[in-house]
Design a protein around this motif. Structure first.
Motif, PDB file in Angstrom:
ATOM      1  N   LEU A  64       0.712  -1.192   0.059  1.00 22.42           N
ATOM      2  CA  LEU A  64       0.104  -0.126   0.089  1.00 22.42           C
ATOM      3  C   LEU A  64       0.992   1.444   0.022  1.00 22.42           C
ATOM      4  CD1 LEU A  64      -3.086  -0.647   2.297  1.00 22.42           C
ATOM      5  CD2 LEU A  64      -2.748  -0.903  -0.201  1.00 22.42           C
ATOM      6  N   LYS A  65       2.051   1.042   0.470  1.00 22.12           N
ATOM      7  CA  LYS A  65       2.990   2.401   0.416  1.00 22.12           C
ATOM      8  C   LYS A  65       3.229   2.560  -0.924  1.00 22.12           C
ATOM      9  CE  LYS A  65       7.649   4.037   1.698  1.00 22.12           C
ATOM     10  NZ  LYS A  65       9.101   3.373   2.364  1.00 22.12           N
ATOM     11  N   ASP A  66       3.544   1.793  -1.866  1.00 17.75           N
ATOM     12  CA  ASP A  66       3.822   1.727  -3.173  1.00 17.75           C
ATOM     13  C   ASP A  66       2.624   2.279  -3.856  1.00 17.75           C
ATOM     14  OD1 ASP A  66       6.368   0.772  -2.684  1.00 17.75           O
ATOM     15  OD2 ASP A  66       5.585  -1.418  -3.003  1.00 17.75           O
ATOM     16  N   LEU A  67       1.554   2.030  -3.536  1.00 17.56           N
ATOM     17  CA  LEU A  67       0.298   2.606  -4.071  1.00 17.56           C
ATOM     18  C   LEU A  67       0.036   4.106  -3.829  1.00 17.56           C
ATOM     19  CD1 LEU A  67      -2.515   2.170  -5.801  1.00 17.56           C
ATOM     20  CD2 LEU A  67      -3.525   1.455  -3.498  1.00 17.56           C
ATOM     21  N   VAL A  68       0.163   4.376  -2.666  1.00 17.37           N
ATOM     22  CA  VAL A  68      -0.027   5.810  -2.178  1.00 17.37           C
ATOM     23  C   VAL A  68       1.175   6.568  -2.857  1.00 17.37           C
ATOM     24  CG1 VAL A  68      -0.315   7.148   0.059  1.00 17.37           C
ATOM     25  CG2 VAL A  68      -1.255   5.023  -0.010  1.00 17.37           C
TER      26      VAL A  68
END
Length: 495
Positions: A286-290
């Protein structure tokens, strides 16, 4: 006797009798310049301005007609360079959290997860540690109107409402079901509504929650950011057209990324994300997505949709509870400053982010869509620049009536005034106020006021002893103990 010949005739006879002699003219008559007798320029000069000297150097003759008074040279003023682009704005929004001139308060305890809901801390000022301050700064929790720059280190006053919110967060952590708490904070100006939201974010960070903060709700409606119509299936009327705000969505994702980085990098995907996003399905977090939405505003809206689905819908992998804090929510209860393509006013509820947050906060019991692992929604009104929206005032009055166990069929229950034109968008929210808890912030209690003023004394700002009489006087001057007015008196009063 008189002469018969005049003297003029005799002079002519003298010239006629003179012998004839030839005279040679040394200079031709044509060489003499025709100059007026009153002219003062040189007769032999071809140019009256420049005169050639013997050495061949041009010399400018003095000006006889001009003024010969002394002239002072103008001093060249050195103008300072203007500040760089954005420097003035950065100076206005600069947050100072410490003051080296203030005294250090001895024996001040830090606020931590262990003493988060300790009832004995009510009325005491507890310090905030460095790791917590970094997260609060990243999510824009501090404001320039608060008194952080007066003291040696950042600290906050623990109120009874703070302990109540902390106890509800502990109940969410212990509960097995997905419980979602909805609280609306109201109160007069300088009553501490924004500080209470900051304290809720502190407790959420202590428990490793995901925190989403909207520091200024009016930024979504004051026409200072980009917006575009959202493509919807079928033909919708103009009053139902929705609009996205890419740059504001990017700013929201940026705050979520930097303040929740430690939590986001441990979360994997539960659902498939859109294929046009440049992410790897198996290894992305989710860090890569955000991070993708925070770097490019063109990906902000699809990234937000995928991120919202991951934190709201349950899946195989667990999710932490989510806290959403919105300050100044009353700006979302009326028309915005945006215009449609037909130059019609766009209502605030036609903006996708506003509609999404309000739909979750004022959701009906049967239509509620809680977070994957529960959470809390903390919305607060503003008192300094509150807009006049009568329909939202009616909604708050109905919440107060329900808090007093007043039935909707009672004659005292507040209803729209006859022949009035209430806002239809806000009227739709009234049906979903059953689970909303109203927190009406008032003045501090006597014990809380005493602890707050003693903190000013120990910091060297108030040079007086806090006695019962002096405390009563300060509470009277501050409108019964309004925390913002007490802070003004504590930094300038000399009792």
């Amino acid at each position: 006797m008189s002469l018969s010949v005049c003297a003029d005739c005799l002079s002519r006879l003298r010239v006629l009798n003179r012998p004839k002699t030839t005279y040679t003219v040394p200079i031709a008559a044509t060489t003499f310049p025709r100059v007026s007798s009153f002219h003062s320029s040189s007769a032999a000069a071809k140019n009256n301005v420049l005169v050639k000297s013997k050495k061949g150097v041009k010399v400018i003759p003095p000006k006889h007609r001009g003024s010969q008074s002394a002239k002072m040279k103008k001093k060249v003023r050195e103008r300072p360079k203007p500040p760089a682009i954005g420097e003035r704005r950065a100076q206005r929004h600069r947050i100072v959290l410490s003051n080296t001139n203030a005294l250090e308060v001895p024996g001040m305890e830090d606020w931590s997860k262990e003493n988060m809901v300790d009832v004995q801390n009510a009325g005491h000022v507890l310090g905030l540690d460095g790791a917590l301050l970094d997260k609060l700064r990243d999510c824009k929790a501090f404001k320039t109107t608060q008194n952080w720059s007066l003291f040696r280190r950042p600290a906050t006053l623990i109120r009874s409402e703070t302990i109540k919110i902390g106890q509800e967060m502990q109940d969410i952590n212990r509960s097995q079901d997905t419980k979602t708490v909805r609280q609306l904070i109201t109160g007069e100006r300088a009553s501490g509504k924004s500080i209470l939201g900051l304290q809720a974010m502190c407790m959420a960070f202590m428990n490793d929650w995901l925190v989403l903060n909207v520091p200024e709700a009016q930024e979504f409606i004051n026409n200072t950011s980009s917006y575009a119509p959202l493509k919807q299936e079928g033909t919708q009327p103009q009053s139902e057209q929705l609009y996205i705000q890419p740059h504001l969505t990017q700013a929201l994702l940026t705050r979520a990324l930097h303040s929740n980085e430690a939590v986001l990098k441990t979360l994997k995907f539960n659902h498939e994300f859109p294929k046009h996003l440049p992410l790897k399905q198996g290894t992305a977090t989710l860090k890569d997505l955000v991070q993708l939405g925070a770097n490019d505003h063109t990906f902000a809206w699809p990234v937000w949709q995928a991120f919202w689905r991951e934190i709201s819908e349950p899946g195989a992998k667990p999710r932490p509870p989510v806290l959403i804090v919105v300050d100044g929510v009353d700006h979302w209860m009326g028309p915005s400053k945006y215009r449609s393509a037909e130059y019609e006013i766009v209502h605030a509820h036609q903006l996708t982010l506003v509609r999404q947050f309000l739909g979750l906060f004022f959701s009906k019991p049967g239509e509620s869509r809680p977070f994957a692992n529960g959470g809390a929604l903390l919305f607060s009104t503003t008192g300094s620049n509150s807009p006049a929206y009568p329909t939202f005032s009616l909604l708050i009055n109905q919440l107060r009536a329900r808090a007093q166990n007043l039935d909707a069929s009672a004659p005292e229950f507040p209803l729209p005034a006859p022949y009035s034109k209430p806002d239809a968008h806000v009227l739709e929210l009234m049906s979903g106020t059953g689970d909303v808890e109203l927190i009406d912030l008032k003045s501090l209690s006597v014990a809380e006021s005493k602890g707050y003023m003693e903190y000013f004394v120990r910091s060297g700002l108030l040079r007086a002893k806090i006695t019962e009489s002096s405390l009563a006087e300060l509470r009277g001057l501050s409108g019964g103990g309004v925390v913002g007015e007490l802070a003004k008196l504590g930094r300038r009063a000399r009792l």
